[in-house]
Write an enzyme that holds these catalytic residues in place. Sequence first.
Site, PDB file in Angstrom:
ATOM      1  N   TRP A  32      -2.944  -2.138  -1.476  1.00 44.32           N
ATOM      2  CA  TRP A  32      -2.689  -3.598  -2.206  1.00 44.32           C
ATOM      3  C   TRP A  32      -3.307  -4.736  -1.128  1.00 44.32           C
ATOM      4  O   TRP A  32      -2.943  -4.637   0.050  1.00 44.32           O
ATOM      5  CB  TRP A  32      -0.965  -3.912  -2.123  1.00 44.32           C
ATOM      6  CG  TRP A  32      -0.480  -5.058  -2.471  1.00 44.32           C
ATOM      7  CD1 TRP A  32      -0.132  -6.114  -1.668  1.00 44.32           C
ATOM      8  CD2 TRP A  32      -0.422  -5.753  -3.927  1.00 44.32           C
ATOM      9  NE1 TRP A  32       0.318  -7.170  -2.509  1.00 44.32           N
ATOM     10  CE2 TRP A  32       0.044  -6.936  -3.481  1.00 44.32           C
ATOM     11  CE3 TRP A  32      -0.643  -5.217  -4.907  1.00 44.32           C
ATOM     12  CZ2 TRP A  32       0.385  -7.684  -4.566  1.00 44.32           C
ATOM     13  CZ3 TRP A  32      -0.399  -6.237  -6.116  1.00 44.32           C
ATOM     14  CH2 TRP A  32       0.093  -7.378  -5.920  1.00 44.32           C
ATOM     15  N   GLU A  84      18.510 -15.732 -16.294  1.00 35.16           N
ATOM     16  CA  GLU A  84      17.205 -14.942 -16.483  1.00 35.16           C
ATOM     17  C   GLU A  84      17.906 -13.665 -16.932  1.00 35.16           C
ATOM     18  O   GLU A  84      17.297 -12.967 -17.640  1.00 35.16           O
ATOM     19  CB  GLU A  84      16.366 -14.972 -15.440  1.00 35.16           C
ATOM     20  CG  GLU A  84      14.923 -14.580 -15.632  1.00 35.16           C
ATOM     21  CD  GLU A  84      14.275 -14.435 -14.503  1.00 35.16           C
ATOM     22  OE1 GLU A  84      14.414 -14.766 -13.265  1.00 35.16           O
ATOM     23  OE2 GLU A  84      12.891 -14.395 -14.649  1.00 35.16           O
ATOM     24  N   HIS A 139      27.434 -37.782 -12.467  1.00 36.93           N
ATOM     25  CA  HIS A 139      26.583 -38.524 -13.413  1.00 36.93           C
ATOM     26  C   HIS A 139      26.377 -37.756 -14.783  1.00 36.93           C
ATOM     27  O   HIS A 139      25.620 -37.989 -15.648  1.00 36.93           O
ATOM     28  CB  HIS A 139      25.221 -38.913 -12.995  1.00 36.93           C
ATOM     29  CG  HIS A 139      25.267 -39.653 -11.551  1.00 36.93           C
ATOM     30  ND1 HIS A 139      25.644 -41.090 -11.656  1.00 36.93           N
ATOM     31  CD2 HIS A 139      25.136 -39.184 -10.395  1.00 36.93           C
ATOM     32  CE1 HIS A 139      25.704 -41.494 -10.390  1.00 36.93           C
ATOM     33  NE2 HIS A 139      25.236 -40.327  -9.535  1.00 36.93           N
ATOM     34  N   CYS A 146       0.971  -1.226  -0.020  1.00 33.50           N
ATOM     35  CA  CYS A 146       0.026  -0.188   0.033  1.00 33.50           C
ATOM     36  C   CYS A 146       1.009   1.386   0.050  1.00 33.50           C
ATOM     37  O   CYS A 146       1.899   1.246   0.505  1.00 33.50           O
ATOM     38  CB  CYS A 146      -0.829   0.039   1.329  1.00 33.50           C
ATOM     39  SG  CYS A 146      -1.712  -1.537   1.466  1.00 33.50           S
ATOM     40  N   LYS A 190      17.844 -17.566 -11.741  1.00 31.06           N
ATOM     41  CA  LYS A 190      17.989 -16.216 -11.492  1.00 31.06           C
ATOM     42  C   LYS A 190      19.191 -15.819 -12.582  1.00 31.06           C
ATOM     43  O   LYS A 190      18.934 -14.672 -13.237  1.00 31.06           O
ATOM     44  CB  LYS A 190      18.148 -15.824 -10.032  1.00 31.06           C
ATOM     45  CG  LYS A 190      17.730 -14.330  -9.597  1.00 31.06           C
ATOM     46  CD  LYS A 190      16.098 -14.775  -9.126  1.00 31.06           C
ATOM     47  CE  LYS A 190      15.421 -15.382  -9.832  1.00 31.06           C
ATOM     48  NZ  LYS A 190      13.964 -15.497  -9.574  1.00 31.06           N
ATOM     49  N   LYS A 209       6.522 -10.848 -16.840  1.00 26.63           N
ATOM     50  CA  LYS A 209       6.335 -11.303 -15.133  1.00 26.63           C
ATOM     51  C   LYS A 209       5.346 -12.108 -15.016  1.00 26.63           C
ATOM     52  O   LYS A 209       5.249 -12.984 -13.969  1.00 26.63           O
ATOM     53  CB  LYS A 209       5.652  -9.815 -14.611  1.00 26.63           C
ATOM     54  CG  LYS A 209       5.723 -10.044 -13.082  1.00 26.63           C
ATOM     55  CD  LYS A 209       7.070 -10.123 -12.550  1.00 26.63           C
ATOM     56  CE  LYS A 209       6.858 -10.157 -10.981  1.00 26.63           C
ATOM     57  NZ  LYS A 209       8.123 -10.995 -10.511  1.00 26.63           N
ATOM     58  N   ARG A 242       4.058   1.029  -6.748  1.00 27.74           N
ATOM     59  CA  ARG A 242       4.317   0.037  -5.598  1.00 27.74           C
ATOM     60  C   ARG A 242       3.247  -1.008  -5.938  1.00 27.74           C
ATOM     61  O   ARG A 242       3.190  -1.821  -5.368  1.00 27.74           O
ATOM     62  CB  ARG A 242       3.830   0.925  -4.461  1.00 27.74           C
ATOM     63  CG  ARG A 242       4.982   1.806  -4.007  1.00 27.74           C
ATOM     64  CD  ARG A 242       4.455   2.569  -2.743  1.00 27.74           C
ATOM     65  NE  ARG A 242       4.177   1.882  -1.588  1.00 27.74           N
ATOM     66  CZ  ARG A 242       5.175   1.787  -0.527  1.00 27.74           C
ATOM     67  NH1 ARG A 242       6.426   2.464  -0.852  1.00 27.74           N
ATOM     68  NH2 ARG A 242       4.890   1.282   0.601  1.00 27.74           N
ATOM     69  N   ASN A 266      -0.899   1.404   5.929  1.00 29.54           N
ATOM     70  CA  ASN A 266       0.056   0.588   5.396  1.00 29.54           C
ATOM     71  C   ASN A 266       0.556  -0.357   6.357  1.00 29.54           C
ATOM     72  O   ASN A 266       1.086  -0.091   7.337  1.00 29.54           O
ATOM     73  CB  ASN A 266       1.235   1.396   4.650  1.00 29.54           C
ATOM     74  CG  ASN A 266       2.133   0.240   3.873  1.00 29.54           C
ATOM     75  OD1 ASN A 266       1.794  -0.779   3.609  1.00 29.54           O
ATOM     76  ND2 ASN A 266       3.305   0.785   3.730  1.00 29.54           N
ATOM     77  N   GLY A 267       0.245  -1.729   6.279  1.00 32.50           N
ATOM     78  CA  GLY A 267       0.814  -2.728   6.905  1.00 32.50           C
ATOM     79  C   GLY A 267      -0.553  -3.712   7.376  1.00 32.50           C
ATOM     80  O   GLY A 267      -1.229  -3.727   6.826  1.00 32.50           O
ATOM     81  N   GLU A 276      17.328 -22.438  -8.201  1.00 31.35           N
ATOM     82  CA  GLU A 276      16.693 -20.951  -8.254  1.00 31.35           C
ATOM     83  C   GLU A 276      17.908 -20.096  -8.524  1.00 31.35           C
ATOM     84  O   GLU A 276      17.999 -19.343  -9.267  1.00 31.35           O
ATOM     85  CB  GLU A 276      16.012 -20.591  -6.925  1.00 31.35           C
ATOM     86  CG  GLU A 276      15.714 -19.191  -6.645  1.00 31.35           C
ATOM     87  CD  GLU A 276      14.758 -18.938  -7.788  1.00 31.35           C
ATOM     88  OE1 GLU A 276      14.212 -19.620  -8.513  1.00 31.35           O
ATOM     89  OE2 GLU A 276      14.533 -17.676  -7.746  1.00 31.35           O
TER      90      GLU A 276
HETATM   91  O1  M6R Z   1       3.494 -15.911 -11.024  1.00 25.82           O
HETATM   92  P1  M6R Z   1       4.015 -17.309 -10.934  1.00 25.82           P
HETATM   93  O2  M6R Z   1       4.864 -17.404  -9.273  1.00 25.82           O
HETATM   94  O3  M6R Z   1       3.019 -18.543 -11.137  1.00 25.82           O
HETATM   95  O4  M6R Z   1       5.146 -17.200 -11.901  1.00 25.82           O
HETATM   96  C1  M6R Z   1       5.952 -18.556 -12.292  1.00 25.82           C
HETATM   97  C2  M6R Z   1       6.950 -18.270 -13.337  1.00 25.82           C
HETATM   98  O5  M6R Z   1       6.640 -17.883 -14.247  1.00 25.82           O
HETATM   99  C3  M6R Z   1       8.186 -17.280 -12.420  1.00 25.82           C
HETATM  100  O6  M6R Z   1       8.364 -17.804 -11.107  1.00 25.82           O
HETATM  101  C4  M6R Z   1       9.332 -17.044 -13.306  1.00 25.82           C
HETATM  102  O7  M6R Z   1      10.201 -18.129 -13.261  1.00 25.82           O
HETATM  103  C5  M6R Z   1      10.247 -15.908 -12.349  1.00 25.82           C
HETATM  104  N1  M6R Z   1      10.025 -14.588 -13.336  1.00 25.82           N
HETATM  105  C6  M6R Z   1      11.457 -16.519 -12.430  1.00 25.82           C
HETATM  106  O8  M6R Z   1      12.381 -15.007 -11.615  1.00 25.82           O
END
Ligand code: M6R
Length: 601
Positions: A77, A481, A497, A2, A478, A596, A28, A103-104, A474
Amino acid sequence: MCGIIGYVGDADETLSVLLDGLSNLEYRGYDSAGIAVGGDGLRVEKRAGELDALQTALDGETGDAIDGPVGVAHTRWSTHGPPTDENAHPHTDETGRVAVVHNGIIENYRELRDELEAEGVAFTSETDTEVVPHLVARELRAGRAPEAAVRTATERLAGSYALAVVVAGTDALFAVRHDSPLVLGVGEGESFVASDVPAFLERTRDVIYLDDDEFVRLDATGWTVTDADGDVVDKDVRTVEWEAEQTGKSGYDHYMLKEIHEQPVSLRQCISGRVDELDGRVTVEELDDLGSPETVQFVACGTSYHAALYGAQLLRAAGVSANAYYAHEYATAPAPLSGDDLVVGITQSGETADTLSALREASGRGAETLALTNVVGSTAARESDHVLYIRAGPEIGVAATKTFSSQLVGLNLLTAYLTDGGTERRLVDELRGVASDVQAVLDESTAADVVETFVDADAFFFLGRGFDYPVALEGALKFKEITYEHAEGFAAGELKHGPLALVTADTPVFAVVTGEGEAARKTIGNVKEVEARDAPVVVVTDGVADAGRYADYVLDVPTTDERLAPLLANVQLQLVAYHMAARLGRSIDKPRNLAKSVTVE
Ligand code: M6R
């Protein structure tokens, strides 16, 4: 998260200052917005949806009539109750004399609401916030002056809050913060409070950063800051030097970096009201009618799938049968399901088409479903039988960061809930400390220096075992990506392996080694194997297994419960990815070819 703005100044300008402030806070993320302008009376207008909806309401009905020297406004939010006109802020008391933006999260709102309802107070929203104007109104009825009424009402609140309050007939604004951000802007003949500087940066660059439990009064004579005892506090006025395009990022170069640094706050929000320090219990209202599933199946994609792998391990370690599936593979090769099974869709957006489709498939086959999501009112939240919100606040960078760490904490809450009725002293203690542990990583990380030595590398490998395995995956996701460099994550045991064939002096290896015991000892063995092939090794570790002595570089994390240590290690890997991408000049917040929210299968 928020956004709040409050203004005291020229009555003719109040409305436009508030609306500009709201538009500056849009970055935000929000799902509804509203304003209240005070003076002799109080005018409130609020709408679900984008600012246009609020603007249309103001233009169509009362826009010209709204003036007054004091006002508050809010972008919401959702956390308690979906995005509707009624749940939008400001919230008012029954007489419409008191307006509050917040907010909170008010942790004890349920108890306060029961108390007020027992006195005959009628509530009009589902929010936690609405208790505040009613508490203030009660104090006013008891004869207190507005400032004292707000102070006394605030003393009843537990949780996190930044509040701004206006009272009809009073040309002053009152604000207070506790574990939620609030800044004061000092202009020429006008002053502001806001969640973040961009809200008022067009009018003043002079700001005061408020500390916890400080109370602000703004009026025509200026501003006063007092502490919890009412004593005046001397505050430094600082001048903000940011460029305009940085303002939405609070001075950070990228949203991703800002969001990485928001994790202490977002994690506090995630556990707020859900772990009790006195009796060491986890209590999550939303899960009260969940029952005891035979088996838990997680479905998710991308980063959320890595959280799913972690969640499945957590549950299995606690004795519950659990598995993680890529949501897009789930329908193709459906796992056996019975009516006693729970299928958990992990999706920060709540809109990922593959995950929605897997949840629908599970529901169609008779399973109960739970959405673990960040977005209130999202499709996953609406369509599932149960919802657990992770409360990370909006995430703008395409790369998921703070939502992943909140997913991990959410999964710990779920596991505690499903396995022992939520009582586990050590976990509760460590969960309460996780935000400051993350802060320590952020304060002391040397990731930027480490990556500097690898800018010409051929490829990057990430390995981990047990709870560290999802974090290795992960870390690699990251990294690829946002750097566009080849990166691969794998279970440390897989090294021999296949992947070992790729390891050379030009392929840095990031090994995540947390906790002690067999898993850490074996991963140290893998570290030695890559070292023997001349690969530079970075160990991300809590130091428990002394893995650092085998590494070229060490990225430290604080010692904590073995279930939470990977979360801390992941923060180091977020920084590794970020600093490498920054060094290579990549488009960090909007990496090429990615979106996103992936709303097509
Ligand atoms: O909104 P979601 O968590 O379902 O999204 C899933 C993936 O598209 C998302 O986690 C994507 O892998 C990330 N952008 C990676 O940083």
